[in-house]
Write an enzyme that holds these catalytic residues in place. Structure first.
Site, mmCIF file in Angstrom:
data_model
loop_
_atom_site.group_PDB
_atom_site.id
_atom_site.type_symbol
_atom_site.label_atom_id
_atom_site.label_comp_id
_atom_site.label_asym_id
_atom_site.label_seq_id
_atom_site.Cartn_x
_atom_site.Cartn_y
_atom_site.Cartn_z
ATOM 1 N N GLY A 86 57.180 27.014 41.157
ATOM 2 C CA GLY A 86 58.239 27.319 42.119
ATOM 3 C C GLY A 86 57.660 27.518 43.515
ATOM 4 O O GLY A 86 56.545 27.097 43.819
ATOM 5 N N TYR A 122 71.259 37.648 38.912
ATOM 6 C CA TYR A 122 69.860 37.750 39.349
ATOM 7 C C TYR A 122 69.488 39.218 39.597
ATOM 8 O O TYR A 122 68.491 39.725 39.079
ATOM 9 C CB TYR A 122 69.702 36.923 40.628
ATOM 10 C CG TYR A 122 68.332 36.945 41.262
ATOM 11 C CD1 TYR A 122 67.211 36.485 40.584
ATOM 12 C CD2 TYR A 122 68.165 37.406 42.576
ATOM 13 C CE1 TYR A 122 65.956 36.486 41.200
ATOM 14 C CE2 TYR A 122 66.914 37.405 43.185
ATOM 15 C CZ TYR A 122 65.816 36.945 42.488
ATOM 16 O OH TYR A 122 64.583 36.944 43.088
HETATM 17 N N1 LIG Z 1 61.089 33.237 46.809
HETATM 18 C C1 LIG Z 1 61.529 34.425 47.224
HETATM 19 O O1 LIG Z 1 61.957 34.597 48.369
HETATM 20 C C2 LIG Z 1 61.507 35.595 46.274
HETATM 21 C C3 LIG Z 1 61.929 36.853 46.734
HETATM 22 C C4 LIG Z 1 61.948 37.923 45.860
HETATM 23 C C5 LIG Z 1 61.491 37.779 44.570
HETATM 24 N N2 LIG Z 1 61.072 36.561 44.141
HETATM 25 C C6 LIG Z 1 60.634 36.427 42.758
HETATM 26 O O2 LIG Z 1 59.383 35.763 42.699
HETATM 27 C C7 LIG Z 1 59.338 34.919 41.543
HETATM 28 C C8 LIG Z 1 58.982 33.503 41.958
HETATM 29 O O3 LIG Z 1 59.975 33.066 42.861
HETATM 30 P P1 LIG Z 1 60.052 31.533 43.338
HETATM 31 O O4 LIG Z 1 60.698 31.564 44.662
HETATM 32 O O5 LIG Z 1 58.744 30.883 43.158
HETATM 33 O O6 LIG Z 1 61.113 30.963 42.289
HETATM 34 P P2 LIG Z 1 61.472 29.416 42.009
HETATM 35 O O7 LIG Z 1 62.903 29.359 41.607
HETATM 36 O O8 LIG Z 1 61.024 28.577 43.126
HETATM 37 O O9 LIG Z 1 60.547 29.090 40.725
HETATM 38 C C9 LIG Z 1 60.809 29.635 39.455
HETATM 39 C C10 LIG Z 1 60.093 28.791 38.419
HETATM 40 O O10 LIG Z 1 60.463 29.284 37.124
HETATM 41 C C11 LIG Z 1 60.424 28.159 36.247
HETATM 42 N N3 LIG Z 1 61.170 28.395 35.006
HETATM 43 C C12 LIG Z 1 62.504 28.317 34.798
HETATM 44 N N4 LIG Z 1 62.778 28.494 33.493
HETATM 45 C C13 LIG Z 1 61.584 28.704 32.856
HETATM 46 C C14 LIG Z 1 61.210 28.934 31.502
HETATM 47 N N5 LIG Z 1 62.115 28.975 30.509
HETATM 48 N N6 LIG Z 1 59.900 29.091 31.222
HETATM 49 C C15 LIG Z 1 58.971 29.046 32.208
HETATM 50 N N7 LIG Z 1 59.263 28.820 33.504
HETATM 51 C C16 LIG Z 1 60.569 28.643 33.819
HETATM 52 C C17 LIG Z 1 61.024 27.018 37.072
HETATM 53 O O11 LIG Z 1 60.667 25.759 36.528
HETATM 54 C C18 LIG Z 1 60.451 27.301 38.449
HETATM 55 O O12 LIG Z 1 59.302 26.522 38.702
HETATM 56 C C19 LIG Z 1 60.703 35.042 40.869
HETATM 57 O O13 LIG Z 1 60.618 35.976 39.820
HETATM 58 C C20 LIG Z 1 61.598 35.590 41.955
HETATM 59 O O14 LIG Z 1 62.635 36.368 41.445
HETATM 60 C C21 LIG Z 1 61.071 35.468 44.958
HETATM 61 C C1 LIG Z 2 65.412 37.421 47.988
HETATM 62 C C2 LIG Z 2 65.130 36.619 46.788
HETATM 63 O O1 LIG Z 2 64.930 37.279 45.648
HETATM 64 C C3 LIG Z 2 65.345 35.159 46.726
HETATM 65 N N1 LIG Z 2 64.682 34.503 47.801
HETATM 66 C C4 LIG Z 2 66.815 34.829 46.756
HETATM 67 O O2 LIG Z 2 67.324 34.677 47.829
HETATM 68 O O3 LIG Z 2 67.414 34.745 45.733
#
Ligand SMILES: NC(=O)c1ccc[n+]([C@@H]2O[C@H](COP(=O)([O-])OP(=O)(O)OC[C@H]3O[C@@H](n4cnc5c(N)ncnc54)[C@H](O)[C@@H]3O)[C@@H](O)[C@H]2O)c1
Ligand SMILES: C[C@@H](O)[C@H](N)C(=O)O
Length: 373
Positions: free
Chosen positions: A65, A195
């Protein structure tokens, strides 16, 4: 009667002797009678814990991701390429596949997870798999499965194999009844997205496993994370990533949030450093297991003003997506991360001007390369 006696026995095992009133930390799966993974009470639990002198053996779930590839690169610099395994259910592009160990891992498949942990002698697990806020609302049952059932598998495998476990939470774990400006670590958490609900569940379950079974659970509530080298993944804060791609490519951007929507944000480098710092923090410095971390807060209007300083012809227009707007309106505007700063010395490096310069430089060099070819 038999049922009541068994229940008393089980409760006795869980809570220790009523006479001493003590709370015994027992290995977690022994009494999870309804779990599909029924493990006999006399099983020998592994003790693969990380000793101070070894490098950790790291597994990252959901690693393809927005954040996982950056995390893998960052940790590989610290712990060595072969000690950090990236995993996902998607097929990796060539450059990622050849940059270090990659394996298939579906967090909904407990046996697959356990095999990976055992065969690779994993000691630290970064659990990044999730469906983010906007895509979660579009597919609630899948979000429930991945974000909640998947987390249960992760907690069990981590507890069973004495892993140090990092699970990111989010500003989305708060809701409209939380204080929004600023939002402290401990307050009402009644999110209105699947979420957010799944992330509150993760925080509470991780803390429960920590206090009940001694699981070394560590969790940061990330703000919206802005990264240059990955595509947005269905989140509400993703406009703040997409704007850079569009500004450089087309000189304009259509924003799906209102101009005045203020949200906490952080540049990826700060996010990855915070993640490693909390994982390396001595246990005694952690007064909590779940911390807010923050860097800056801005609105689409603020961000556009900053982009304009670099690209004077840039234009932003607004076409509000009602689902994303409702989500953003229920989230913190400013995040109070004073506990992280006090307990383990958290300090961000990127504010809005540095963020914009860095993102434009990164994409600008890409765009220039693309135009030259
Ligand atoms: N990106 C942000 O701004 C942000 C902010 C707060 C928290 N987070 C947290 O950080 C983490 C990573 O975020 P991200 O932005 O990289 O998310 P993303 O949505 O870009 O990536 C998530 C990944 O999870 C994988 N996935 C889905 N189902 C799956 C399964 N059954 N088994 C294994 N993998 C699976 C997907 O293929 C994807 O590559 C998440 O837990 C998210 O909640 C992200
Ligand atoms: C904030 C966060 O968890 C994520 N980037 C979302 O917007 O869903």
């Amino acid at each position: 009667m038999l049922g009541t006696r068994m229940l008393r026995q089980v409760m006795g095992q869980m809570l220790g002797s009523p006479a001493c009133g003590c709370w015994t930390a027992a290995p977690p799966l022994r009494f999870l009678g309804t779990s599909p993974r029924q493990i006999p009470a006399d099983v020998n639990f592994h003790s693969a814990s990380f000793s101070g002198t070894d490098q950790p053996r790291v597994l990252i779930t959901g690693g393809l991701g927005q954040l996982g590839v950056g995390l893998a690169n960052f940790l590989r610099k610290r712990f060595g390429k072969d000690n950090v395994i990236l995993s996902d259910i998607r097929k990796p592009p060539d450059h990622i596949f050849h940059s270090g160990p990659f394996i298939y891992s579906d967090i909904l498949d407990y046996k697959n997870l356990r095999e990976i942990v055992v065969n690779n002698r994993i000691t630290w697990l970064f659990h990044y798999s999730a469906l983010l806020s906007a895509v979660g609302e579009a597919n609630v049952s899948l979000a429930r499965a991945v974000n909640i059932t998947g987390l249960h598998n992760i907690l069990d495998v981590a507890a069973e194999h004495s892993l140090r476990l990092f699970v990111p939470s989010t500003i989305g774990a708060f809701g409209p009844t939380s204080p929004r400006n600023p939002t402290p670590d401990l307050c009402v958490q009644r999110p209105r997205t699947i979420y957010g609900v799944s992330k509150v569940h993760a925080e509470l379950m991780g803390e429960y496993y920590h206090y009940r079974y001694g699981l070394d659970f560590r969790c940061l509530r990330y703000p919206g994370i802005i990264s240059a080298d990955s595509q947005p993944g269905g989140g509400t804060t993703d406009y703040a990533v997409q704007i850079f791609h569009d500004a450089l490519k087309n000189g304009k951007f259509e924003c799906n949030l209102k101009p005045s929507t203020r949200l906490p944000m952080m540049y990826i480098d700060d996010c990855l450093r915070a993640t490693l710092e909390v994982m390396e923090a001595p246990a005694e410095s952690l007064s909590m297991r779940t911390y807010n971390v923050n860097a800056m807060s801005f609105t689409p209007e603020d961000l556009a003003q900053e982009v304009l300083k670099h690209i004077p012809e840039f234009q932003i227009t607004y076409n509000v997506d009602s689902v994303r707007q409702a989500i953003a309106d229920s989230w913190p505007m400013n995040f109070d991360d004073s506990n992280a700063r006090k307990d383990w010395g958290w300090k961000h490096e990127f504010d809005l001007p540095e963020l914009v310069t860095t993102m434009l430089n990164f994409h600008g060099s890409d765009t220039r390369v693309a135009h030259a070819n």
